[in-house]
Design a protein around this motif. Structure first.
Motif, PDB file in Angstrom:
ATOM      1  N   LEU A  16       0.824  -1.206   0.000  1.00 51.54           N
ATOM      2  CA  LEU A  16       0.000   0.000   0.000  1.00 51.54           C
ATOM      3  C   LEU A  16       0.862   1.262   0.000  1.00 51.54           C
ATOM      4  O   LEU A  16       1.833   1.365   0.748  1.00 51.54           O
ATOM      5  CB  LEU A  16      -0.881   0.045   1.252  1.00 51.54           C
ATOM      6  CG  LEU A  16      -2.002  -0.988   1.408  1.00 51.54           C
ATOM      7  CD1 LEU A  16      -2.688  -0.783   2.762  1.00 51.54           C
ATOM      8  CD2 LEU A  16      -3.014  -0.873   0.285  1.00 51.54           C
ATOM      9  N   VAL A  17       0.487   2.219  -0.843  1.00 47.60           N
ATOM     10  CA  VAL A  17       0.968   3.592  -0.723  1.00 47.60           C
ATOM     11  C   VAL A  17      -0.180   4.348  -0.054  1.00 47.60           C
ATOM     12  O   VAL A  17      -1.275   4.420  -0.601  1.00 47.60           O
ATOM     13  CB  VAL A  17       1.306   4.211  -2.088  1.00 47.60           C
ATOM     14  CG1 VAL A  17       1.708   5.672  -1.920  1.00 47.60           C
ATOM     15  CG2 VAL A  17       2.420   3.423  -2.770  1.00 47.60           C
ATOM     16  N   VAL A  18       0.064   4.859   1.149  1.00 50.98           N
ATOM     17  CA  VAL A  18      -1.013   5.453   1.951  1.00 50.98           C
ATOM     18  C   VAL A  18      -0.847   6.973   1.979  1.00 50.98           C
ATOM     19  O   VAL A  18       0.180   7.483   2.449  1.00 50.98           O
ATOM     20  CB  VAL A  18      -1.010   4.901   3.391  1.00 50.98           C
ATOM     21  CG1 VAL A  18      -2.233   5.410   4.147  1.00 50.98           C
ATOM     22  CG2 VAL A  18      -0.989   3.374   3.377  1.00 50.98           C
ATOM     23  N   VAL A  19      -1.850   7.676   1.479  1.00 48.47           N
ATOM     24  CA  VAL A  19      -1.830   9.144   1.428  1.00 48.47           C
ATOM     25  C   VAL A  19      -2.963   9.674   2.299  1.00 48.47           C
ATOM     26  O   VAL A  19      -4.128   9.351   2.074  1.00 48.47           O
ATOM     27  CB  VAL A  19      -1.989   9.660  -0.017  1.00 48.47           C
ATOM     28  CG1 VAL A  19      -1.971  11.185  -0.042  1.00 48.47           C
ATOM     29  CG2 VAL A  19      -0.902   9.088  -0.922  1.00 48.47           C
ATOM     30  N   SER A  20      -2.616  10.479   3.305  1.00 48.80           N
ATOM     31  CA  SER A  20      -3.616  11.092   4.187  1.00 48.80           C
ATOM     32  C   SER A  20      -3.620  12.597   4.007  1.00 48.80           C
ATOM     33  O   SER A  20      -2.595  13.200   3.674  1.00 48.80           O
ATOM     34  CB  SER A  20      -3.313  10.785   5.655  1.00 48.80           C
ATOM     35  OG  SER A  20      -3.390   9.412   5.917  1.00 48.80           O
ATOM     36  N   VAL A  21      -4.775  13.194   4.261  1.00 51.38           N
ATOM     37  CA  VAL A  21      -4.891  14.651   4.255  1.00 51.38           C
ATOM     38  C   VAL A  21      -5.373  15.094   5.626  1.00 51.38           C
ATOM     39  O   VAL A  21      -6.365  14.573   6.145  1.00 51.38           O
ATOM     40  CB  VAL A  21      -5.863  15.150   3.168  1.00 51.38           C
ATOM     41  CG1 VAL A  21      -6.061  16.652   3.288  1.00 51.38           C
ATOM     42  CG2 VAL A  21      -5.325  14.838   1.786  1.00 51.38           C
ATOM     43  N   VAL A  22      -4.658  16.049   6.217  1.00 50.66           N
ATOM     44  CA  VAL A  22      -5.091  16.666   7.467  1.00 50.66           C
ATOM     45  C   VAL A  22      -5.148  18.172   7.259  1.00 50.66           C
ATOM     46  O   VAL A  22      -4.519  18.719   6.350  1.00 50.66           O
ATOM     47  CB  VAL A  22      -4.134  16.337   8.643  1.00 50.66           C
ATOM     48  CG1 VAL A  22      -4.108  14.861   8.938  1.00 50.66           C
ATOM     49  CG2 VAL A  22      -2.717  16.840   8.352  1.00 50.66           C
ATOM     50  N   GLY A  23      -5.897  18.843   8.116  1.00 45.18           N
ATOM     51  CA  GLY A  23      -5.972  20.291   8.026  1.00 45.18           C
ATOM     52  C   GLY A  23      -7.191  20.817   8.746  1.00 45.18           C
ATOM     53  O   GLY A  23      -8.021  20.059   9.260  1.00 45.18           O
ATOM     54  N   MET A  24      -7.292  22.119   8.785  1.00 50.17           N
ATOM     55  CA  MET A  24      -8.436  22.759   9.427  1.00 50.17           C
ATOM     56  C   MET A  24      -9.723  22.343   8.726  1.00 50.17           C
ATOM     57  O   MET A  24      -9.738  22.045   7.539  1.00 50.17           O
ATOM     58  CB  MET A  24      -8.278  24.278   9.359  1.00 50.17           C
ATOM     59  CG  MET A  24      -7.020  24.804  10.033  1.00 50.17           C
ATOM     60  SD  MET A  24      -7.149  24.830  11.816  1.00 50.17           S
ATOM     61  CE  MET A  24      -8.166  26.280  12.043  1.00 50.17           C
ATOM     62  N   TYR A  25     -10.814  22.335   9.488  1.00 50.86           N
ATOM     63  CA  TYR A  25     -12.093  21.965   8.894  1.00 50.86           C
ATOM     64  C   TYR A  25     -12.503  23.014   7.865  1.00 50.86           C
ATOM     65  O   TYR A  25     -12.168  24.196   7.978  1.00 50.86           O
ATOM     66  CB  TYR A  25     -13.156  21.802   9.985  1.00 50.86           C
ATOM     67  CG  TYR A  25     -13.804  23.073  10.471  1.00 50.86           C
ATOM     68  CD1 TYR A  25     -15.117  23.388  10.112  1.00 50.86           C
ATOM     69  CD2 TYR A  25     -13.107  23.959  11.287  1.00 50.86           C
ATOM     70  CE1 TYR A  25     -15.717  24.557  10.553  1.00 50.86           C
ATOM     71  CE2 TYR A  25     -13.699  25.118  11.737  1.00 50.86           C
ATOM     72  CZ  TYR A  25     -15.001  25.420  11.368  1.00 50.86           C
ATOM     73  OH  TYR A  25     -15.599  26.574  11.809  1.00 50.86           O
ATOM     74  N   ARG A  26     -13.224  22.557   6.839  1.00 50.83           N
ATOM     75  CA  ARG A  26     -13.717  23.381   5.748  1.00 50.83           C
ATOM     76  C   ARG A  26     -12.603  24.093   4.997  1.00 50.83           C
ATOM     77  O   ARG A  26     -12.705  25.272   4.690  1.00 50.83           O
ATOM     78  CB  ARG A  26     -14.735  24.420   6.258  1.00 50.83           C
ATOM     79  CG  ARG A  26     -15.979  23.827   6.889  1.00 50.83           C
ATOM     80  CD  ARG A  26     -16.702  22.819   5.982  1.00 50.83           C
ATOM     81  NE  ARG A  26     -16.983  23.397   4.675  1.00 50.83           N
ATOM     82  CZ  ARG A  26     -16.615  22.855   3.529  1.00 50.83           C
ATOM     83  NH1 ARG A  26     -15.975  21.713   3.512  1.00 50.83           N
ATOM     84  NH2 ARG A  26     -16.911  23.420   2.392  1.00 50.83           N
ATOM     85  N   THR A  27     -11.501  23.384   4.723  1.00 49.64           N
ATOM     86  CA  THR A  27     -10.435  23.981   3.907  1.00 49.64           C
ATOM     87  C   THR A  27     -10.231  23.226   2.605  1.00 49.64           C
ATOM     88  O   THR A  27      -9.242  23.430   1.907  1.00 49.64           O
ATOM     89  CB  THR A  27      -9.097  24.002   4.687  1.00 49.64           C
ATOM     90  OG1 THR A  27      -8.811  22.688   5.178  1.00 49.64           O
ATOM     91  CG2 THR A  27      -9.152  24.978   5.841  1.00 49.64           C
ATOM     92  N   GLY A  28     -11.170  22.338   2.267  1.00 48.06           N
ATOM     93  CA  GLY A  28     -11.101  21.660   0.974  1.00 48.06           C
ATOM     94  C   GLY A  28     -10.192  20.461   0.926  1.00 48.06           C
ATOM     95  O   GLY A  28      -9.637  20.129  -0.127  1.00 48.06           O
ATOM     96  N   LYS A  29     -10.010  19.780   2.057  1.00 50.69           N
ATOM     97  CA  LYS A  29      -9.164  18.578   2.078  1.00 50.69           C
ATOM     98  C   LYS A  29      -9.691  17.507   1.132  1.00 50.69           C
ATOM     99  O   LYS A  29      -8.935  16.860   0.404  1.00 50.69           O
ATOM    100  CB  LYS A  29      -9.090  18.001   3.500  1.00 50.69           C
ATOM    101  CG  LYS A  29      -8.404  18.902   4.505  1.00 50.69           C
ATOM    102  CD  LYS A  29      -8.325  18.272   5.877  1.00 50.69           C
ATOM    103  CE  LYS A  29      -9.659  18.200   6.586  1.00 50.69           C
ATOM    104  NZ  LYS A  29     -10.606  17.242   6.162  1.00 50.69           N
TER     105      LYS A  29
END
Length: 629
Positions: free
Chosen positions: A34-47
């Motif tokens: 597996l190549v695992v890509v996660s997105v984190v960030g402030m809510y409602r920022t278009g993650k």
């Protein structure tokens, strides 16, 4: 194509986490790395939009045009990796937005961020505007990781480098960016600009310490880091429709950067790894379970979680390999010749070794012990099947001999051989039985012990029945009787010797072939260990080079103390690289010892087989039971 589904649900209390069993089942069926890509960030920022771009879709992960956060917990999308669909799978993780006022729990944010970091091979941090204090403060959770996560078991002191070698590549996606990347009038590349923003501040005091601590944490934890700046995608009035807008309706500059972003992320084909072994779906699911169980206790120990997954995966690898080995042998219609059994055992062992190496993790002493565990269990299984094959061969042969002897036995009951010259007639019939047994198809497979059982059967008949008939045969003188008895004994000894020699010859040939095959499979295990070892070393080398660059940049900026800390981290990395080389030598020596032990075992097996080849066999039927010795 699979739709995104919940992977880790937020519990009803709004703070706990629950694994979605449907997602776990999907992951457990993925055998590819597996190549695992996660997105984190402030809510409602278009993650979610970024992940949809990676999927090549606009309607995958849920998007929303209101200020209410859409993603809860962690969602996942699973598919073939576009750059290498045959050999790799791509797992995208969309995390719940950080700092959502509806949650009311900062700890919840910390664990969401922690899970994203621990589970990923690539971590995308999504923010809006510029790389300023506010945007960096969005990553403040990085500085809190050490409060919740430890690397090693025990109470040993840990450095940021310990975490950095296990943490993912950081890709900062800066959205709605409209300023030039300039410093002192010089235009910088995006990643150069990121390093500029992470520079430490001279001075003392609480504010400076806080400023530097955050930046130091980011630099130590995320050794490889990149910045990608997105311009505003469209007019502000249309942002609410971003998920449904056609590409030609978007700003060309945004589309260009979006394509570059997608290409950059998808070219990060480094798989999630564990002990130098690429992580497949089953391993990933087990790792997630371990992390969630640790979160319930309030602290995640990476080494402990890794060790648990390593043992679980290696146990599964041994079981899957042994199951495959036994399935192949259990499908045999016994008995078979020793040569055929040897060929099938070799093929079964090769299949088992192949399955074992697909998921076994061999870069630790404990991991390598599973190689011997599999070898020992295959040896036990092989002996059991060989003995079962031999026993059926004995039983079948005795059935054939009883059938052939039945007419002779009936003549004996009728007194056919008690007359003068009867011993000669009986002797010829035994010779005829021997020829019939050797040449004719009796509808029953004799198997590998046929000749030996025949020899033992004839021995019993000649030493008892024929000897008695010769001694009472009135057609023979006493001298002739003695000569006949000696002749029969010599012939019987020769028959037994040939049968035993042939069987031992076949056994030795089988053992030699199995030893050769074992050595070949051991070489494959060595190659797999070397591959996993080199994977770990390559990762360390990459980290070392990044630390060297960071140290040079820090020295140039005048931060000697920070540079000295980086130097210590580099020395630690170099030390671990040297330890890996020593470990590799030890592992090779251990495998050599395993081979020597196998040869000793083969020697013991041959001695045992020679005993088996000369042991007594119980023969029943055609008269009272007797033991042929």
């Amino acid at each position: 194509m699979m739709e995104p589904i919940e992977f880790i649900k937020t519990g009803e209390d709004g703070t706990s986490f629950v694994l979605n069993e449907t997602a776990i089942e999907l992951l457990q069926n993925v055998k590819k790395p597996l190549v695992v890509v996660s997105v984190v960030g402030m809510y409602r920022t278009g993650k979610s939009y970024l992940l949809n771009r990676l999927m090549g879709r606009s309607d995958g992960f849920p998007l929303g045009a209101t200020v209410q956060a859409k993603t809860k917990g962690i969602w996942m999308w699973l598919g073939d990796h576009p750059q290498d669909p045959e050999n790799k799978a791509l797992l995208l993780l969309d995390t719940e937005g950080l700092h959502d006022p509806e949650k009311g729990s900062k700890t919840h944010d910390t664990w969401i961020f922690t899970l994203a970091v621990l589970l990923s091979s690539v971590l995308i941090y999504n923010s809006k505007g510029t790389v300023d204090a506010n945007a960096l403060d969005g990553l403040y959770l990085a500085s809190q990781l050490t409060e919740h996560v430890t690397v090693k078991t025990g109470n040993t002191e840990e450095t940021g480098e310990e975490f950095g070698r296990l943490f993912p590549v950081l890709v900062w996606a800066l959205r709605d960016h409209h300023l030039k990347l300039e410093v002192d009038g010089k235009t910088l590349e995006s990643s150069e600009y990121l390093e500029h923003c992470l520079k430490l501040k001279r001075g003392k005091g609480t504010a400076v310490a806080k400023y530097n601590d955050l930046r130091s944490s980011i630099k130590e934890f995320f050794i490889e880091r990149h910045l990608i700046c997105f311009p505003v995608p469209c007019k502000m009035d249309n942002l609410k429709d971003l998920d449904t807008m056609r590409e030609e309706e978007l700003d060309p500059g945004f589309v260009k950067v979006g394509n570059e972003f997608t290409s950059f992320i998808l070219n990060q084909v480094r798989e999630k790894s564990l002990g130098g072994k690429p992580v497949n779906g089953s391993m990933f699911a087990e790792l997630a379970k371990q992390y969630l169980e640790a979160i319930e206790k309030g602290n995640v120990n990476i080494e402990s979680s890794f060790d648990f997954v390593l043992r679980a995966e290696n146990n599964k690898a041994v079981k899957a390999a042994l199951d495959r080995y036994e399935v192949i042998l259990e499908n045999l219609d016994l008995p078979v010749s020793l040569d055929e059994l040897t060929t099938i055992c070799k093929n079964a062992e090769n299949e088992a070794n192949k399955i074992f190496l697909q998921s076994a993790i061999l870069t630790t002493d404990d991991g390598r012990s599973y190689s011997k565990k599999l070898s020992d269990q295959i040896n036990v299984s092989q002996k059991a099947f060989a003995e079962k094959n031999g026993k059926i061969s004995e039983d079948n042969t005795i059935r054939i001999l009883h059938k052939l002897y039945e007419p002779i036995d009936q003549l004996a009951i009728n007194g056919k051989f008690t007359k003068a010259g009867g011993s000669k007639e009986y002797s010829k019939l035994l010779e005829s039985l021997e020829k019939d047994f050797q040449k004719k198809d009796h509808g029953i497979i004799k198997g590998p012990r046929g000749d030996r059982v025949l020899a033992e059967f004839l021995k019993e008949k000649r030493e008892n029945d024929l000897k008695n008939l010769i001694q009472t045969d009135k057609a023979l003188t006493e001298k002739q009787k003695q000569a006949k008895i000696l002749e029969q004994e010599r012939n019987q000894i020769e028959l037994q010797r040939k049968a035993q020699e042939e069987e031992i010859k076949q056994m030795k040939s089988a053992q030699d072939q199995m030893t050769e095959n074992f050595n070949k499979n051991l070489e494959k295990q060595k190659e797999e260990f070397a591959k996993q070892h080199e994977e770990e070393k390559e990762t360390m080398k990459k980290q070392f080079d990044m630390l060297l660059k960071n140290q040079q940049d820090t020295l140039e900026a005048g931060f000697k103390e920070e540079a000295e800390l980086l130097k210590e981290q580099m020395e630690d990395t170099k030390r671990r690289m040297d330890e890996k080389d020593t470990e590799s030598e030890k592992a090779s020596a251990m495998m050599e010892r395993m081979f020597e032990q196998m040869q000793e075992q083969n020697k013991a097996n041959m001695e045992m087989m020679e005993k088996i080849a000369s042991r007594p066999i119980t023969v029943t039927g055609g008269g009272p039971p007797c033991v042929i010795s």
